[in-house]
Motif scaffolding. Sequence first.
Motif, PDB file in Angstrom:
ATOM      1  N   ILE A 285      -1.585  -3.808  -6.250  1.00  0.00           N
ATOM      2  CA  ILE A 285      -1.551  -3.913  -4.792  1.00  0.00           C
ATOM      3  C   ILE A 285      -2.724  -4.753  -4.291  1.00  0.00           C
ATOM      4  O   ILE A 285      -2.553  -5.639  -3.437  1.00  0.00           O
ATOM      5  N   LEU A 286      -3.924  -4.498  -4.813  1.00  0.00           N
ATOM      6  CA  LEU A 286      -5.097  -5.256  -4.375  1.00  0.00           C
ATOM      7  C   LEU A 286      -4.927  -6.756  -4.641  1.00  0.00           C
ATOM      8  O   LEU A 286      -5.271  -7.592  -3.793  1.00  0.00           O
ATOM      9  N   GLU A 287      -4.380  -7.085  -5.783  1.00  0.00           N
ATOM     10  CA  GLU A 287      -4.164  -8.496  -6.125  1.00  0.00           C
ATOM     11  C   GLU A 287      -3.234  -9.161  -5.120  1.00  0.00           C
ATOM     12  O   GLU A 287      -3.479 -10.295  -4.685  1.00  0.00           O
ATOM     13  N   ARG A 288      -2.180  -8.454  -4.718  1.00  0.00           N
ATOM     14  CA  ARG A 288      -1.206  -9.042  -3.796  1.00  0.00           C
ATOM     15  C   ARG A 288      -1.696  -9.009  -2.346  1.00  0.00           C
ATOM     16  O   ARG A 288      -1.351  -9.894  -1.555  1.00  0.00           O
ATOM     17  N   LEU A 289      -2.493  -8.024  -1.998  1.00  0.00           N
ATOM     18  CA  LEU A 289      -3.114  -8.036  -0.673  1.00  0.00           C
ATOM     19  C   LEU A 289      -4.023  -9.245  -0.508  1.00  0.00           C
ATOM     20  O   LEU A 289      -4.047  -9.893   0.542  1.00  0.00           O
ATOM     21  N   ASP A 290      -4.773  -9.557  -1.567  1.00  0.00           N
ATOM     22  CA  ASP A 290      -5.708 -10.680  -1.506  1.00  0.00           C
ATOM     23  C   ASP A 290      -4.987 -12.020  -1.368  1.00  0.00           C
ATOM     24  O   ASP A 290      -5.597 -13.008  -0.946  1.00  0.00           O
ATOM     25  N   ALA A 291      -3.695 -12.043  -1.708  1.00  0.00           N
ATOM     26  CA  ALA A 291      -2.913 -13.280  -1.608  1.00  0.00           C
ATOM     27  C   ALA A 291      -2.253 -13.452  -0.240  1.00  0.00           C
ATOM     28  O   ALA A 291      -1.656 -14.499   0.029  1.00  0.00           O
ATOM     29  N   LEU A 292      -2.341 -12.429   0.630  1.00  0.00           N
ATOM     30  CA  LEU A 292      -1.770 -12.556   1.966  1.00  0.00           C
ATOM     31  C   LEU A 292      -2.620 -13.492   2.828  1.00  0.00           C
ATOM     32  O   LEU A 292      -3.808 -13.687   2.561  1.00  0.00           O
ATOM     33  N   GLY A 293      -2.010 -14.031   3.849  1.00  0.00           N
ATOM     34  CA  GLY A 293      -2.738 -14.889   4.774  1.00  0.00           C
ATOM     35  C   GLY A 293      -3.734 -14.082   5.588  1.00  0.00           C
ATOM     36  O   GLY A 293      -3.588 -12.856   5.729  1.00  0.00           O
ATOM     37  N   PRO A 294      -4.749 -14.734   6.172  1.00  0.00           N
ATOM     38  CA  PRO A 294      -5.801 -14.008   6.893  1.00  0.00           C
ATOM     39  C   PRO A 294      -5.289 -13.231   8.096  1.00  0.00           C
ATOM     40  O   PRO A 294      -5.886 -12.234   8.498  1.00  0.00           O
ATOM     41  N   GLN A 295      -4.171 -13.646   8.687  1.00  0.00           N
ATOM     42  CA  GLN A 295      -3.610 -12.949   9.848  1.00  0.00           C
ATOM     43  C   GLN A 295      -2.509 -11.966   9.476  1.00  0.00           C
ATOM     44  O   GLN A 295      -1.915 -11.337  10.358  1.00  0.00           O
ATOM     45  N   GLN A 296      -2.210 -11.851   8.191  1.00  0.00           N
ATOM     46  CA  GLN A 296      -1.118 -10.979   7.754  1.00  0.00           C
ATOM     47  C   GLN A 296      -1.648  -9.603   7.363  1.00  0.00           C
ATOM     48  O   GLN A 296      -2.621  -9.500   6.600  1.00  0.00           O
ATOM     49  N   GLN A 297      -1.014  -8.567   7.884  1.00  0.00           N
ATOM     50  CA  GLN A 297      -1.346  -7.198   7.514  1.00  0.00           C
ATOM     51  C   GLN A 297      -0.075  -6.436   7.160  1.00  0.00           C
ATOM     52  O   GLN A 297       1.002  -6.719   7.697  1.00  0.00           O
ATOM     53  N   VAL A 298      -0.227  -5.472   6.267  1.00  0.00           N
ATOM     54  CA  VAL A 298       0.865  -4.570   5.920  1.00  0.00           C
ATOM     55  C   VAL A 298       0.341  -3.144   6.016  1.00  0.00           C
ATOM     56  O   VAL A 298      -0.860  -2.909   6.130  1.00  0.00           O
ATOM     57  N   MET A 299       1.260  -2.195   5.961  1.00  0.00           N
ATOM     58  CA  MET A 299       0.900  -0.794   5.795  1.00  0.00           C
ATOM     59  C   MET A 299       1.283  -0.374   4.381  1.00  0.00           C
ATOM     60  O   MET A 299       2.174  -0.987   3.768  1.00  0.00           O
ATOM     61  N   LEU A 300       0.643   0.644   3.875  1.00  0.00           N
ATOM     62  CA  LEU A 300       0.930   1.161   2.536  1.00  0.00           C
ATOM     63  C   LEU A 300       1.289   2.634   2.634  1.00  0.00           C
ATOM     64  O   LEU A 300       0.605   3.403   3.331  1.00  0.00           O
ATOM     65  N   LYS A 301       2.355   3.028   1.956  1.00  0.00           N
ATOM     66  CA  LYS A 301       2.733   4.441   1.850  1.00  0.00           C
ATOM     67  C   LYS A 301       2.691   4.813   0.374  1.00  0.00           C
ATOM     68  O   LYS A 301       3.474   4.296  -0.428  1.00  0.00           O
ATOM     69  N   LEU A 302       1.762   5.702   0.020  1.00  0.00           N
ATOM     70  CA  LEU A 302       1.445   5.961  -1.375  1.00  0.00           C
ATOM     71  C   LEU A 302       1.469   7.453  -1.679  1.00  0.00           C
ATOM     72  O   LEU A 302       1.274   8.294  -0.795  1.00  0.00           O
ATOM     73  N   THR A 303       1.681   7.763  -2.940  1.00  0.00           N
ATOM     74  CA  THR A 303       1.643   9.144  -3.412  1.00  0.00           C
ATOM     75  C   THR A 303       0.222   9.695  -3.307  1.00  0.00           C
ATOM     76  O   THR A 303      -0.745   8.986  -3.575  1.00  0.00           O
ATOM     77  N   LEU A 304       0.098  10.955  -2.923  1.00  0.00           N
ATOM     78  CA  LEU A 304      -1.221  11.591  -2.917  1.00  0.00           C
ATOM     79  C   LEU A 304      -1.827  11.478  -4.310  1.00  0.00           C
ATOM     80  O   LEU A 304      -1.210  11.879  -5.294  1.00  0.00           O
ATOM     81  N   PRO A 305      -3.038  10.904  -4.414  1.00  0.00           N
ATOM     82  CA  PRO A 305      -3.542  10.506  -5.733  1.00  0.00           C
ATOM     83  C   PRO A 305      -4.158  11.663  -6.532  1.00  0.00           C
ATOM     84  O   PRO A 305      -4.575  12.677  -5.969  1.00  0.00           O
ATOM     85  N   SER A 306      -4.236  11.456  -7.847  1.00  0.00           N
ATOM     86  CA  SER A 306      -4.847  12.451  -8.732  1.00  0.00           C
ATOM     87  C   SER A 306      -6.349  12.534  -8.517  1.00  0.00           C
ATOM     88  O   SER A 306      -6.953  13.587  -8.720  1.00  0.00           O
ATOM     89  N   VAL A 307      -6.987  11.416  -8.148  1.00  0.00           N
ATOM     90  CA  VAL A 307      -8.430  11.350  -7.901  1.00  0.00           C
ATOM     91  C   VAL A 307      -8.656  11.229  -6.402  1.00  0.00           C
ATOM     92  O   VAL A 307      -8.131  10.313  -5.762  1.00  0.00           O
ATOM     93  N   ASP A 308      -9.423  12.147  -5.819  1.00  0.00           N
ATOM     94  CA  ASP A 308      -9.677  12.119  -4.382  1.00  0.00           C
ATOM     95  C   ASP A 308     -10.329  10.805  -3.950  1.00  0.00           C
ATOM     96  O   ASP A 308     -11.179  10.261  -4.658  1.00  0.00           O
ATOM     97  N   ASP A 309      -9.918  10.321  -2.783  1.00  0.00           N
ATOM     98  CA  ASP A 309     -10.432   9.075  -2.200  1.00  0.00           C
ATOM     99  C   ASP A 309     -10.177   7.847  -3.085  1.00  0.00           C
ATOM    100  O   ASP A 309     -10.865   6.825  -2.962  1.00  0.00           O
TER     101      ASP A 309
END
Length: 295
Positions: free
Chosen positions: A197-221
């Motif tokens: 996800i981080l790799e693909r976020l970094d490839a977005l344009g400077p004005q482009q934003q998305v939201m993320l819906k993710l599973t509650l993770p095994s490691v807090d924060d």
Amino acid sequence: MDPKQHEKVKSARGFIAALDQSGGSTPKALSLYGVEPGSYAGEQQMFDLMHAMRSRIVASPAFGGDRVLGAILFEQTMDREIQGRPSADYLWSVKQVVPFLKVDKGLAEEADGVQRMKPMPALDGLLARAREKGVFGTKMRSVVKHADAKGIADVADQQFAVGRQILAAGLMPIIEPEVDIHATDKEGAERLLKAAILERLDALGPQQQVMLKLTLPSVDDFYADLVRHPQVLRVVALSGGYSREDANRRLARNHGVIASFSRALTEGLAAQQSDAEFDRALDASIAGIYAASAA
């Protein structure tokens, strides 16, 4: 995008209600609500009953924009009315709740440890219709079942490719690559997925934003760097099969992440309840999820 809706989703306290059960998940959702399959005949009656349940939730005095930021709708719900108004219009104009739309057509068969989304050949038309109806954003779900690097890369590629298509249509995409909570290598899958996800976020344009819906993770924060990423408007979490109590407890330990619960939100609601009983149960559910989202 409506700037008032954008600001609310970006900054306000609260959570997103996932009211987007589709054909495959509707019978189970109705059963949990106390409506058994034998009590209706055919798909049309099933969807009528599901819409009645959703309408009862949204129209309840417990459900409003003070605690619920947004609601994700099923396509049929978008095309129907709540109390005589188009559903998306009712959500925003009456309740001050930002409307989203589930746009995926379900999951493909598992391959490389993941289930990608089925093709969406009519997506452009659906997005145009959603904009006309006042929808702010969309949601689409894939599932990761194992820590398979190729499969996870494929899921991320597909999600972000469709996300760009949604951005081009003037809507906000919620990218949802769910990690199965029963995966034996859940933590490893989450590490691979976050890197993708981080790799693909970094490839977005400077004005482009998305939201993320993710599973509650095994490691807090674990998602802290996603929460802070400039290309991310908001990170929300799915309940993923955890009970509401367990999901709220886990969510509260992940700062900056808010809920987007479906089954956990409706836990304890029943068709047989009086309106007063229903409203009390929904109020308690919303209060708990709101508190966990604000922690």
